[in-house]
Every structure is written in structure tokens, then in C-alpha cells.
Write a protein that holds these residues in place. Structure first.
Motif, short mmCIF file in Angstrom:
data_model
loop_
_atom_site.label_atom_id
_atom_site.label_comp_id
_atom_site.label_asym_id
_atom_site.label_seq_id
_atom_site.Cartn_x
_atom_site.Cartn_y
_atom_site.Cartn_z
N GLY A 48 4.27 6.93 -5.94
CA GLY A 48 4.33 8.19 -5.21
C GLY A 48 5.45 9.01 -5.38
N ASP A 49 6.63 8.39 -5.46
CA ASP A 49 7.85 9.57 -5.66
C ASP A 49 8.74 8.50 -6.47
OD1 ASP A 49 10.09 10.72 -5.41
OD2 ASP A 49 10.09 10.68 -3.24
N PRO A 109 5.39 12.36 -8.40
CA PRO A 109 4.53 11.20 -8.57
C PRO A 109 4.36 10.86 -10.26
CG PRO A 109 3.33 13.36 -8.11
CD PRO A 109 4.62 13.62 -7.96
N ALA A 110 4.07 9.64 -10.37
CA ALA A 110 3.64 9.40 -11.80
C ALA A 110 2.71 7.87 -11.81
CB ALA A 110 5.13 8.71 -12.34
N SER A 111 2.23 8.06 -12.97
CA SER A 111 1.24 6.82 -13.12
C SER A 111 1.31 6.33 -14.37
CB SER A 111 -0.32 7.27 -13.05
OG SER A 111 -1.15 6.34 -13.43
N LEU A 151 7.38 -2.72 -2.42
CA LEU A 151 7.42 -1.36 -3.14
C LEU A 151 6.41 -0.55 -2.31
CD1 LEU A 151 8.32 -2.33 -6.79
CD2 LEU A 151 9.93 -1.61 -4.90
N ARG A 152 5.42 -0.59 -1.64
CA ARG A 152 4.63 0.23 -1.05
C ARG A 152 5.12 1.24 -0.38
NH1 ARG A 152 0.20 -4.41 1.01
NH2 ARG A 152 -0.47 -4.92 -1.15
N ARG A 153 6.40 0.75 0.32
CA ARG A 153 7.04 1.85 1.25
C ARG A 153 7.53 2.98 0.41
NH1 ARG A 153 12.34 0.62 1.07
NH2 ARG A 153 13.05 -1.39 0.26
N THR A 154 7.59 2.88 -1.02
CA THR A 154 8.05 3.86 -1.83
C THR A 154 6.91 4.65 -2.48
OG1 THR A 154 8.33 2.39 -3.77
CG2 THR A 154 10.28 2.72 -2.40
N CYS A 209 8.20 5.43 -16.71
CA CYS A 209 7.95 6.62 -16.00
C CYS A 209 7.80 7.75 -17.06
CB CYS A 209 8.69 6.86 -14.93
SG CYS A 209 8.29 5.97 -13.38
N PRO A 210 6.88 8.31 -17.06
CA PRO A 210 6.83 9.50 -17.92
C PRO A 210 7.63 10.74 -17.40
CG PRO A 210 4.86 9.51 -16.67
CD PRO A 210 5.58 8.15 -16.31
#
Length: 228
Positions: A220-221, A175-177, A205-208, A169-170
């Protein structure tokens, strides 16, 4: 199955000189190894060597990714390691046997340097920086393997995926991509998961707020992902 073989040019010598293994060598040992390097370009899925073949060389990867794996008697495959640019592989056999103990396959188009095992053994006897560099590399691989074993035994599939994403993660929050450097099938093998298990892990992991679109992973978080 190696082809398009040539001696290392200036750019390739520069890339090799920056690898961790090469940086630890004395100037004279570095020059000798660079002079002896054979550069090869291979297409995706090409075999570099097979388990059981004579271990004549080890390799340094310049570009692309290489998959190291074993095959069981019933044909099942287990990934040992995914090598990326700057990594060396099969160096464990410099002092560890006369046959390859695993298979090596180009995961995509790759460029790699080939080094003769016997030449390096002889050089290590003459220059202690070579043997020290080999030992340091083997130590790094051992510690990495220990981490992998612990990860497999203590973490669930979603936790393994979450840990992988968090290390790339950057940012530490919000949020991050990220973009996967290789196909999800390779990621599955690297994490010790079957492809379908990886898909289920991403689904959980969709719930996160984790969503997958090809190789692009949206988070998303980041803080929520840390709680997995």
C-alpha cells in the motif's frame, strides 16, 4: 536422477553465453565449454545431487529454480541458496573437495546445463580466463553469504521480508505490486525463516499496507515499508 540429456542447441548456447560466468571467458574457452555442456530437463522436486555423493559436475541453470540445502542429523532442513536462471552452482567444488557438501533439488520444472568438473579443471590450467571466472564467481558467492549472515543476525523476520520486497519494488514510493518468482516456502528458506515465521512476518506487515494473495504481494505504501 538426471534424464532427457542432450547437447546444447543454438538457443541454449545463446542463453549460457549470457551468464556472468561464461561472459568472462575467452572465445576459445567459451566454445569448449559450450561444446561440453549436457542439457537436462527435470520435473519439480527432482534431486540433482545429494550431499556426500562424488562431486563430478557443476551446473548452470537455464530456466526454473533450484534449491540448495543441508539436512541435520534429526532431519531438519536448512536452505543455503535459491538459484535462478543464469546462476551456476556447485562450482565451489571445482577446487574445493571431491564430494558434494549440500543437496540440490529442482524447486519447479527446470532446465540446466551440466559441466564435468575434471574437464573444467584441465581447461582452467590452459586458459587463465577460466580460473579468473571461477574466482570471480566464488567471490560473488562469498560476499552474498556475508550479507546473508549479517541479515540474519541484525534484522528481525519482518525486516528481512520488507527488505526483500523493497529490492523488488517497481517504484520508490506510493503503492506497488510484485509477484513472487517462486512459492512462499522457498522464500521462507531463502530468508532463513520457517514457513510459519514468514506468515507471521507478513501478518505484521499488514499495518504498512502489505497484503498477500498467493504469489502476488500488494504494497500500500512503499515509504511506510521502508520504516520497518
Amino acid at each position: 536422477m538426471l534424464d532427457r540429456n542432450h547437447r546444447a542447441n543454438h538457443r541454449e548456447r545463446s542463453l549460457l553465453s549470457k551468464t556472468g560466468f561464461m561472459r568472462a571467458l575467452s572465445p576459445s574457452a567459451l566454445a569448449r565449454l559450450l561444446d561440453s555442456a549436457h542439457i537436462t530437463a527435470l520435473p519439480a522436486r527432482a534431486t540433482i545431487f545429494r550431499e556426500g555423493e562424488p562431486a563430478m559436475a557443476f551446473y548452470a541453470l537455464l530456466s526454473g529454480y533450484v534449491r540448495l540445502y543441508r539436512v541435520s542429523r534429526d532431519g531438519r532442513q536448512a536452505d543455503i541458496r535459491i538459484c535462478g536462471p543464469g546462476d551456476i552452482f556447485a562450482e565451489c567444488l571445482i577446487y574445493g573437495g571431491d564430494i558434494y557438501r549440500f543437496n540440490a533439488q529442482a524447486a519447479e520444472n527446470v532446465s540446466l546445463a551440466r559441466f564435468d568438473m575434471q574437464d573444467v579443471r584441465e581447461l582452467a590450467e590452459q586458459d587463465p580466463t577460466v580460473s579468473k571466472a571461477i574466482m570471480a564467481t566464488l567471490s560473488d558467492h562469498l560476499l552474498s553469504t556475508m550479507d546473508c549472515v549479517v541479515n540474519d543476525r541484525l534484522h528481525t523476520a519482518p525486516q528481512r521480508v520488507a527488505d526483500y520486497l523493497l529490492t523488488r519494488c517497481p517504484s520508490d514510493n506510493g503503492p506497488a505490486s510484485i509477484r513472487l518468482p517462486y512459492q512462499k516456502s522457498l522464500l521462507a528458506g531463502m530468508l532463513g525463516l520457517a514457513p510459519e515465521a514468514l506468515s507471521r512476518a507478513f501478518s505484521s506487515l499488514r499495518r504498512t499496507g502489505v497484503t498477500v494473495r498467493g504469489r502476488v504481494i500488494q504494497i500500500g505504501d512503499v515509504e511506510a515499508l521502508k520504516e520497518i
